[in-house]
Design a protein around this motif. Sequence first.
Motif, PDB file in Angstrom:
ATOM      1  N   LYS A 156     -15.388  -1.538   8.638  1.00 55.89           N
ATOM      2  CA  LYS A 156     -14.878  -1.610   7.263  1.00 55.89           C
ATOM      3  C   LYS A 156     -13.345  -1.560   7.265  1.00 55.89           C
ATOM      4  CE  LYS A 156     -18.983  -0.982   5.072  1.00 55.89           C
ATOM      5  NZ  LYS A 156     -19.506  -1.594   3.850  1.00 55.89           N
ATOM      6  N   GLN A 157     -12.757  -2.106   6.207  1.00 54.98           N
ATOM      7  CA  GLN A 157     -11.310  -2.079   6.001  1.00 54.98           C
ATOM      8  C   GLN A 157     -11.003  -1.210   4.783  1.00 54.98           C
ATOM      9  OE1 GLN A 157      -8.899  -3.948   7.961  1.00 54.98           O
ATOM     10  NE2 GLN A 157     -10.684  -4.092   9.318  1.00 54.98           N
ATOM     11  N   VAL A 158      -9.795  -0.674   4.716  1.00 56.07           N
ATOM     12  CA  VAL A 158      -9.417   0.232   3.631  1.00 56.07           C
ATOM     13  C   VAL A 158      -8.089  -0.198   3.021  1.00 56.07           C
ATOM     14  CG1 VAL A 158      -8.831   2.621   3.022  1.00 56.07           C
ATOM     15  CG2 VAL A 158     -10.657   2.174   4.688  1.00 56.07           C
ATOM     16  N   VAL A 159      -8.021  -0.141   1.680  1.00 55.75           N
ATOM     17  CA  VAL A 159      -6.792  -0.413   0.943  1.00 55.75           C
ATOM     18  C   VAL A 159      -6.366   0.875   0.240  1.00 55.75           C
ATOM     19  CG1 VAL A 159      -5.657  -1.800  -0.830  1.00 55.75           C
ATOM     20  CG2 VAL A 159      -7.491  -2.806   0.552  1.00 55.75           C
ATOM     21  N   ALA A 160      -5.164   1.340   0.515  1.00 63.94           N
ATOM     22  CA  ALA A 160      -4.626   2.541  -0.128  1.00 63.94           C
ATOM     23  C   ALA A 160      -4.082   2.178  -1.506  1.00 63.94           C
ATOM     24  CB  ALA A 160      -3.530   3.169   0.723  1.00 63.94           C
ATOM     25  N   LEU A 161      -4.467   2.989  -2.513  1.00 69.06           N
ATOM     26  CA  LEU A 161      -4.153   2.672  -3.906  1.00 69.06           C
ATOM     27  C   LEU A 161      -3.573   3.882  -4.634  1.00 69.06           C
ATOM     28  CD1 LEU A 161      -7.480   0.741  -4.514  1.00 69.06           C
ATOM     29  CD2 LEU A 161      -5.216  -0.304  -4.300  1.00 69.06           C
ATOM     30  N   TRP A 206      12.055   3.133   3.183  1.00 69.48           N
ATOM     31  CA  TRP A 206      10.751   2.613   2.767  1.00 69.48           C
ATOM     32  C   TRP A 206      10.167   3.578   1.738  1.00 69.48           C
ATOM     33  CZ3 TRP A 206       8.715  -2.022   3.628  1.00 69.48           C
ATOM     34  CH2 TRP A 206       9.110  -2.765   4.746  1.00 69.48           C
ATOM     35  N   VAL A 207      10.541   3.417   0.466  1.00 71.90           N
ATOM     36  CA  VAL A 207      10.050   4.329  -0.572  1.00 71.90           C
ATOM     37  C   VAL A 207       9.237   3.586  -1.632  1.00 71.90           C
ATOM     38  CG1 VAL A 207      11.903   5.999  -0.252  1.00 71.90           C
ATOM     39  CG2 VAL A 207      12.212   4.125  -1.884  1.00 71.90           C
ATOM     40  N   VAL A 208       8.934   2.323  -1.348  1.00 67.46           N
ATOM     41  CA  VAL A 208       8.223   1.476  -2.305  1.00 67.46           C
ATOM     42  C   VAL A 208       6.734   1.419  -1.965  1.00 67.46           C
ATOM     43  CG1 VAL A 208      10.208   0.086  -2.927  1.00 67.46           C
ATOM     44  CG2 VAL A 208       8.915  -0.483  -0.875  1.00 67.46           C
ATOM     45  N   PRO A 209       5.920   0.726  -2.784  1.00 66.37           N
ATOM     46  CA  PRO A 209       4.474   0.676  -2.521  1.00 66.37           C
ATOM     47  C   PRO A 209       4.072  -0.249  -1.372  1.00 66.37           C
ATOM     48  CG  PRO A 209       4.926   0.446  -4.860  1.00 66.37           C
ATOM     49  CD  PRO A 209       6.219   0.258  -4.139  1.00 66.37           C
ATOM     50  N   LEU A 210       4.753  -0.152  -0.266  1.00 64.90           N
ATOM     51  CA  LEU A 210       4.380  -0.813   0.977  1.00 64.90           C
ATOM     52  C   LEU A 210       5.224  -0.170   2.061  1.00 64.90           C
ATOM     53  CD1 LEU A 210       6.056  -4.349   1.323  1.00 64.90           C
ATOM     54  CD2 LEU A 210       6.820  -2.607  -0.276  1.00 64.90           C
ATOM     55  N   GLY A 211       4.886  -0.407   3.306  1.00 61.85           N
ATOM     56  CA  GLY A 211       5.672   0.169   4.383  1.00 61.85           C
ATOM     57  C   GLY A 211       4.819   0.727   5.498  1.00 61.85           C
ATOM     58  N   PRO A 212       5.456   1.236   6.538  1.00 64.65           N
ATOM     59  CA  PRO A 212       4.746   1.714   7.729  1.00 64.65           C
ATOM     60  C   PRO A 212       3.748   2.831   7.447  1.00 64.65           C
ATOM     61  CG  PRO A 212       7.094   1.476   8.171  1.00 64.65           C
ATOM     62  CD  PRO A 212       6.924   1.298   6.707  1.00 64.65           C
ATOM     63  N   ASN A 213       4.083   3.747   6.546  1.00 63.02           N
ATOM     64  CA  ASN A 213       3.156   4.836   6.242  1.00 63.02           C
ATOM     65  C   ASN A 213       1.883   4.323   5.570  1.00 63.02           C
ATOM     66  OD1 ASN A 213       4.526   7.042   7.292  1.00 63.02           O
ATOM     67  ND2 ASN A 213       5.662   7.442   5.406  1.00 63.02           N
ATOM     68  N   VAL A 214       2.035   3.352   4.676  1.00 65.89           N
ATOM     69  CA  VAL A 214       0.863   2.786   3.999  1.00 65.89           C
ATOM     70  C   VAL A 214      -0.058   2.137   5.026  1.00 65.89           C
ATOM     71  CG1 VAL A 214       0.037   1.111   2.306  1.00 65.89           C
ATOM     72  CG2 VAL A 214       2.110   2.427   1.837  1.00 65.89           C
ATOM     73  N   TYR A 263      -2.670  -5.979 -11.153  1.00 65.94           N
ATOM     74  CA  TYR A 263      -2.382  -4.584 -11.509  1.00 65.94           C
ATOM     75  C   TYR A 263      -1.394  -3.998 -10.512  1.00 65.94           C
ATOM     76  CZ  TYR A 263      -6.599  -5.597 -14.085  1.00 65.94           C
ATOM     77  OH  TYR A 263      -7.506  -6.198 -14.912  1.00 65.94           O
ATOM     78  N   ASN A 264      -0.680  -2.996 -10.954  1.00 69.62           N
ATOM     79  CA  ASN A 264       0.275  -2.295 -10.095  1.00 69.62           C
ATOM     80  C   ASN A 264      -0.421  -1.061  -9.517  1.00 69.62           C
ATOM     81  OD1 ASN A 264       2.591  -1.412  -8.839  1.00 69.62           O
ATOM     82  ND2 ASN A 264       3.481  -0.526 -10.688  1.00 69.62           N
ATOM     83  N   TYR A 265      -1.284  -1.283  -8.526  1.00 68.88           N
ATOM     84  CA  TYR A 265      -2.189  -0.242  -8.051  1.00 68.88           C
ATOM     85  C   TYR A 265      -1.932   0.205  -6.610  1.00 68.88           C
ATOM     86  CZ  TYR A 265      -5.557  -0.393 -11.979  1.00 68.88           C
ATOM     87  OH  TYR A 265      -6.181  -0.268 -13.200  1.00 68.88           O
ATOM     88  N   ARG A 266      -0.915  -0.310  -5.946  1.00 66.48           N
ATOM     89  CA  ARG A 266      -0.721   0.062  -4.553  1.00 66.48           C
ATOM     90  C   ARG A 266      -0.121   1.458  -4.425  1.00 66.48           C
ATOM     91  NH1 ARG A 266      -2.587  -1.022   0.049  1.00 66.48           N
ATOM     92  NH2 ARG A 266      -1.116  -2.260   1.236  1.00 66.48           N
ATOM     93  N   MET A 267      -0.451   2.122  -3.326  1.00 67.02           N
ATOM     94  CA  MET A 267       0.098   3.453  -3.034  1.00 67.02           C
ATOM     95  C   MET A 267       1.516   3.325  -2.494  1.00 67.02           C
ATOM     96  SD  MET A 267      -1.386   6.364  -0.408  1.00 67.02           S
ATOM     97  CE  MET A 267      -2.778   6.772  -1.457  1.00 67.02           C
ATOM     98  N   SER A 268       2.363   4.285  -2.853  1.00 70.70           N
ATOM     99  CA  SER A 268       3.736   4.268  -2.353  1.00 70.70           C
ATOM    100  C   SER A 268       3.786   4.744  -0.903  1.00 70.70           C
ATOM    101  CB  SER A 268       4.637   5.165  -3.211  1.00 70.70           C
ATOM    102  OG  SER A 268       4.500   6.522  -2.824  1.00 70.70           O
ATOM    103  N   ASN A 269       4.828   4.343  -0.214  1.00 68.61           N
ATOM    104  CA  ASN A 269       5.012   4.742   1.182  1.00 68.61           C
ATOM    105  C   ASN A 269       5.244   6.239   1.304  1.00 68.61           C
ATOM    106  OD1 ASN A 269       5.089   3.540   3.853  1.00 68.61           O
ATOM    107  ND2 ASN A 269       7.221   4.202   3.965  1.00 68.61           N
ATOM    108  N   ILE A 270       5.818   6.853   0.262  1.00 69.14           N
ATOM    109  CA  ILE A 270       6.029   8.307   0.259  1.00 69.14           C
ATOM    110  C   ILE A 270       4.683   9.022   0.208  1.00 69.14           C
ATOM    111  CG2 ILE A 270       7.024  10.251  -0.992  1.00 69.14           C
ATOM    112  CD1 ILE A 270       9.121   8.510   0.294  1.00 69.14           C
ATOM    113  N   CYS A 271       3.845   8.639  -0.762  1.00 69.63           N
ATOM    114  CA  CYS A 271       2.525   9.275  -0.877  1.00 69.63           C
ATOM    115  C   CYS A 271       1.683   9.045   0.366  1.00 69.63           C
ATOM    116  CB  CYS A 271       1.794   8.731  -2.106  1.00 69.63           C
ATOM    117  SG  CYS A 271       2.521   9.239  -3.680  1.00 69.63           S
ATOM    118  N   ALA A 272       1.787   7.853   0.941  1.00 70.91           N
ATOM    119  CA  ALA A 272       1.030   7.569   2.157  1.00 70.91           C
ATOM    120  C   ALA A 272       1.493   8.445   3.313  1.00 70.91           C
ATOM    121  CB  ALA A 272       1.158   6.092   2.517  1.00 70.91           C
ATOM    122  N   GLY A 273       2.768   8.797   3.320  1.00 70.83           N
ATOM    123  CA  GLY A 273       3.269   9.713   4.341  1.00 70.83           C
ATOM    124  C   GLY A 273       2.599  11.080   4.236  1.00 70.83           C
ATOM    125  N   ILE A 274       2.410  11.556   3.000  1.00 68.58           N
ATOM    126  CA  ILE A 274       1.679  12.810   2.804  1.00 68.58           C
ATOM    127  C   ILE A 274       0.258  12.653   3.343  1.00 68.58           C
ATOM    128  CG2 ILE A 274       0.809  14.459   1.107  1.00 68.58           C
ATOM    129  CD1 ILE A 274       3.128  13.615  -0.727  1.00 68.58           C
TER     130      ILE A 274
END
Length: 378
Positions: free
Chosen positions: A50-55, A20-28, A233-244
Amino acid sequence: MAHMSGKEQQYIQEAFDTNWVVPLGPNVNAFEEDLAAFANRRDGAEPLQKQVVALSAGTAAIHLGLIMLGVEKGDEVICQSFTFAASANPVVYQGATPVFVDSEPGTYNMDPQLLEEAIKDRIAKTGKKPKAIIPVYLYGMPARIDEIFEVAKRYEIPVLEDAAEGFGSVYKGQVCGTFGDYGVMSFNGNKMITTSGGGALICPDSDTKKRVMFYATQAREPFPYYQHEKIGYNYRMSNICAGIGRGQMTVADEHIRHHQWVHEQYEKAFAEIDVITVHSAPEEYMKPNYWLSTIRFEDGKHTVDGELLSLIQKLSDANIETRPLWKPMHLQPVYKDAPAYTNGVSERLFSCGLCLPSGPYVREEEINYIVRIIVENL
């Protein structure tokens, strides 16, 4: 400098192990849940919903917030002048015009009285009211939220809170970024927590979260083939960055407490220095994260046109990184033609203000050294 908790690698490794290294996944998904739980908490009250979207960035969050508020070509959006350019630039992405409003001296943030003057004048000049208001929580300091929102509600103008520097700052028991229609978080490398680069948009509910995600993933319609009826737009956060980010969330409160402690040490250290004022919360119900501790010089000598830049160079020579406060947007060449409602506050603060080292690696020994070098060079 970013400070890792030690748990980031665990989540990153999971992403690689599961591919899962793309802009979606369990970490996101998990990071968004962590952020929502953090943002929704309130002192002595039921949590918000409130809800949150990681970008990919805080700037992306501002841009999508403006889209959700219907900002289009020909509209005007009121922005705080005393801020970083990313607060205003997305307004231009939409073909709209930023209208800059100066600060009040207590918080360094948007002046509510000047805000109302600006709204009245824009209505008189253009025949319509501004489409949105973007207050900023500069250096982690809450704005005068009650007063700003009273004006916004009276004129029925939605608010997009730029809390990029205010992660975890609290106003009357509620987290900054959760008062408005939308709120912005940033996880750039120098922020309170980091995902190496990234941001998030705080949304009012799950339906608007889905709509934000739609625009953040190229506005692809639910067809078995690629169909697009809106610009996305291509604005979603990657699963790698979300892991951090997940690892960072385990120490977020610790990071905030440390920045607050650093500010307290600067306050004590400069207390007897008449020509230096440490910027602190003007009201007890404001609980800044003190992302950056800042000082201003009252001697009329240490200004950007005087000896301030020389002092910054001397500090740099002593291996101490400092910088002036933000140069107001209404003074930036790129925005020279934008409407601006000013009172001199941000220009004075830019002239005599200085950001001090405030990160997680700044300890008592470093603080004492920084203070000594500054005082020796007054």
